[in-house]
Each structure stands twice: as C-alpha cells, then as structure tokens.
Enzyme design. Sequence first.
Site, PDB file in Angstrom:
ATOM      1  N   LEU A  42     -29.085 -12.719 -13.873  1.00 39.71           N
ATOM      2  CA  LEU A  42     -29.670 -11.381 -13.955  1.00 39.71           C
ATOM      3  C   LEU A  42     -28.649 -10.465 -14.620  1.00 39.71           C
ATOM      4  CD1 LEU A  42     -31.130 -11.382 -10.327  1.00 39.71           C
ATOM      5  CD2 LEU A  42     -32.334 -11.953 -12.455  1.00 39.71           C
ATOM      6  N   ASN A  43     -28.957 -10.035 -15.849  1.00 39.49           N
ATOM      7  CA  ASN A  43     -27.979  -9.343 -16.692  1.00 39.49           C
ATOM      8  C   ASN A  43     -28.525  -7.995 -17.168  1.00 39.49           C
ATOM      9  OD1 ASN A  43     -25.518  -9.193 -18.258  1.00 39.49           O
ATOM     10  ND2 ASN A  43     -26.726  -9.684 -20.072  1.00 39.49           N
TER      11      ASN A  43
ATOM     12  N   LYS B 263     -22.588  -4.625 -17.595  1.00 33.60           N
ATOM     13  CA  LYS B 263     -21.572  -4.930 -16.584  1.00 33.60           C
ATOM     14  C   LYS B 263     -20.962  -6.313 -16.825  1.00 33.60           C
ATOM     15  CE  LYS B 263     -20.720  -4.939 -11.653  1.00 33.60           C
ATOM     16  NZ  LYS B 263     -21.268  -4.835 -10.292  1.00 33.60           N
TER      17      LYS B 263
ATOM     18  N   GLY C 144     -36.196  -3.467 -11.553  1.00 34.08           N
ATOM     19  CA  GLY C 144     -35.661  -4.360 -10.523  1.00 34.08           C
ATOM     20  C   GLY C 144     -35.816  -5.820 -10.919  1.00 34.08           C
TER      21      GLY C 144
ATOM     22  N   ASN D  32     -27.207 -13.088  -9.492  1.00 40.51           N
ATOM     23  CA  ASN D  32     -26.668 -11.894 -10.156  1.00 40.51           C
ATOM     24  C   ASN D  32     -25.438 -12.310 -10.960  1.00 40.51           C
ATOM     25  OD1 ASN D  32     -28.564 -10.583  -8.655  1.00 40.51           O
ATOM     26  ND2 ASN D  32     -27.141  -9.652  -7.223  1.00 40.51           N
TER      27      ASN D  32
ATOM     28  N   LYS E 210     -18.906  -5.427  -7.063  1.00 39.28           N
ATOM     29  CA  LYS E 210     -19.685  -4.193  -7.213  1.00 39.28           C
ATOM     30  C   LYS E 210     -18.779  -2.988  -7.433  1.00 39.28           C
ATOM     31  CE  LYS E 210     -23.629  -6.245  -6.198  1.00 39.28           C
ATOM     32  NZ  LYS E 210     -24.575  -6.544  -7.296  1.00 39.28           N
TER      33      LYS E 210
END
Length: 508
Positions: free
Chosen positions: A113-114, A127, A222, A251, A396
């Site tokens: 998930l990018n 990120k 999302g 993630n 995070k």
Amino acid sequence: MSLYVEGLTSRAPNSGMAEFQEVMRKELEASMHTELEKLLGTTKGAQAELARKDFEGFKKIFHRFLQAKGPSVDWPKIHRPPEDSIQPYEKIKARGLLDSVAASLTKLVVVKLNGGLGTSMGCKGPKSLISVRNENTFLDLTVQQIEHLNKTFNVEVPLVLMNSFNTDEDTKKILQKYAHHRVKIHTFNQSRYPRINKESLLPVAKDMGLSGENAEAWYPPGHGDIYASFYNSGLLDQLIAEGKEYIFVSNIDNLGATVDLHILHHLMSQPNGKRCEFVMEVTDKTRADVKGGTLIEYDGKLRLLEIAQVPKAHVDEFKSVTKFKIFNTNNLWISLPAIKRLQEKNCMDMEIIVNPKTLNGGLNIIQLETAVGAAIKSFDNALGINVPRSRFLPVKTTSDLLLVMSNLYTLDAGSLTMSKKREFPTTPHVKLGSSFTKVHDFLMRFESIPDMLELDHLTVSGDVTFGKQVSLKGTVIIIANHGDRIDIPAGAMLENKIVSGNLRILDH
C-alpha cells in the site's frame, strides 16, 4: 451516519419524520449526482473515463453513508472469536515447509500500500521514498527482500504497488532504477474521491484539476479501495491468468511485513474446498496499541472491529488489553479468485469510516473511507494468525525511525531483524519531542545514532542534540526547557538518567 441528515431535518415535525428524512436523503443524493456530472464536464477523454469509474464507487459509498445509523455494531452481539479462528503462529510454523516452497511462491504476489505521503514526518512526496536505513528507502528495502526471495528459490514473485494520485508520478520515476533487479514491478492507482463539505454534504471541488485551491478537494479513500481499484485496473485478471492465487498485502512503512513462508505454506496446503480465502495477521496488544482494530465474532462471522465503530459508552472497554488482547497488523493474505468473485457479485462489505478534517482555509469537510481488513467477513474460511511482534514494525514517526536506524536491528537482504546482542526481545519505548518531528530536523540533531542495545525507555523534549557514539541504557529522560539547550557530547554514556535544564554534559 444519518446523524448528518437528522441534523438537517431536526426542525421537521415529528409525525412522518422517517419519511421526511428519506426525502431529504434522496434530495441530497440527487444533488450529489448533479454536482459529480458538472465535475465530469470539466475534463475529457481518458481522464473523464477514469473519473467516471471512480465516481461510480463514490456514489455507492455516499449512498451507504446516508443510510447508516451511527456506530455500525450492536455491542451485546460482540463475542470473542472461537478458539480455532485465531491460530498461534507457532502452530503454523510447527507444520514445517516440506519441499514445495518454490511451487507455493509461484502462486504469490506481494502488494504494498503506497498511497501515503511523508507529510507527517515533514517530507514531500511519497512516504516510501524516505531513507530509513543505510540510505535505503522503504521501497529499496521491499525490492531487496523480493529480489532475495526470487534468487534464493529461483522464482518470479512480482511486486505490485497501489499508488494514489499523490504518489503515482514520483514513484514511477523512481521505479526506473530497479530495471535490472530481479523483480517485476506493477502499479495501479487507487480511486480519487471528492471531499465533501460537512454542512452542505456536496463536493468542495470546482473542477477535476489537482492544482491551486482545488488540490485539497480530492482524497484517496483509504486502503479498503484496493479491491475495486485492483479489479478495475485489469491487473487482477492479468495476474490470475498468470496462475497467481494469493496476494500478500501490507503497508509499505511496516518494515516487519516480509513474505512468511510458513503462512504461505499453510494457505497452499489446505484442501481446495476448504481453502482459506483471507488471513489477517494479528499480534498481542500492548498499551501502545489500544486504538488498533481487533478481531471479533459477530453474526457468526469473523469481523474486524475498529475504534470508530465502537459506541462511546464502550470505548474504554475496547481499549482494554484484557478483553481485546490482539490487534490487526494490516498484514493480509487474500485469495485473488475470491476478490474477483466478490467484486463481480458486488458483495464486498466494508464499514464506512467517516474522517472529519479541516482544510487550510478553515473549511470543515468529511471524507468517506474504508479499511482493507474490514472485508474479512465477506470471505470464506477467514482466519486470524497471531504472529510475533517482530512482524509489526511500522515507521509512522521519527521516534520509530530512530529505532530502525539504530543497532537494535541488523539489516540482511532488505529485512530488519532484532540484534542477537539485545537481551530481551521487546522494543524500547521512544518518545521524541516536537523538535524532532521532521526527518530533516531529526537528522540534524544526531551526529550518529546512539547505541540503544540496553535501552528500555527514552523521552527527549526541547532543543537537544546528540554527539557521536552516545550510549543510552535503561530509562533516559532528557528535557530542555523553553529557551534552554542540552548538548549530549560525543562518547557520553547515559544510564537511568534524567537530564534537564540548560546543560552540557562534560564527562562520561
């Protein structure tokens, strides 16, 4: 979430309230459809076709949002999952691997998930392009892991990146550097949905553009959007045609989410009729994880319960580590044919997350999102596997970044493992203050990353810098008051120390 509709209709007469609210819902839906058509009129060609597909998905979620009634669970119906529905990882591992590792890997696709930007850490762009270890980015480490797997077992496990409109362009530019690596990389984009004015419940966008004031008018909805976007992209069908059966989704900022051969073997060794279509990796909850989603049994099905769905009176109970002992790591193993079946039958059922935000101009908006794990109840023979904490290593914040850059971890073929020199397997609790929030500022404050092998707890607040080869042990608290500065000199060793005020430590 008919609370919004009820708010708009609170002055209506009580008699016939339900009918009145239904009329209001229909009017809001009609107004939304009109506004979406206007937006489509501002673009042409392929972009218009893409936007129309996105808007079809948005209309469905908006319709469900208008129908919903507050938190989507009836608390008395919540039960602990049956014993066999969450398997301990050790039990899965004990079954061994046999000789079919390569055969199993030929059926696997890794999906990262990018869609996220690095804004919370003060970075521009995706990120996944932040350097986290020895100049390697999240994306570099992912590619190294899969390349190592492909070379070791002589297979071709592909990497798929789900980008968003925020990350797609920058990511694609970087992908050229992996052209000669033994990893085939595919990308697809998640949907682009319009942010909704909280008062009018209409889009704030003026046109389909992404520049100027309009840049804030759109959002990626999302990671629950993965199912529809993957299907709509054509990539799902392509991978099924190539003989792929499962995707491992995680993630991209979770550095613990590597391909686990034991879980894959467990999936592939099930008899065809009883194939598990969905595995969620969960791990034991600590007090730092009280907001993480958990698995419950509800209406006879395994289901993900998120804090946003919990009635206010039960939030403390939800956060308890005694009643709800595990949480979702968002490492998921999902059957590709099952995704195709559920998409084609329009049976993918996910709760809506209503995310309120305030835009730069002060406008209050809401965005409607879904979570990838929430679809667990739609799949057959779904299973939770209680994995070691080491499979959940998200970055995070810069506090997390300090841990993964330190000597607590060793790096091998893109995978981080805790150093054998650390006596206990738990990770230290690190809390860096606001002076360290941005990656650039964080890096300026460390001449080198301290030795943290024997650290239990670190709190740093205020204007603090660290010299080279500092060693931190036990519990260390460093607080520079406003206007003061603390420089920890090169070679300093702090063990169970509290440092405050305006200090320069001169000795060891």
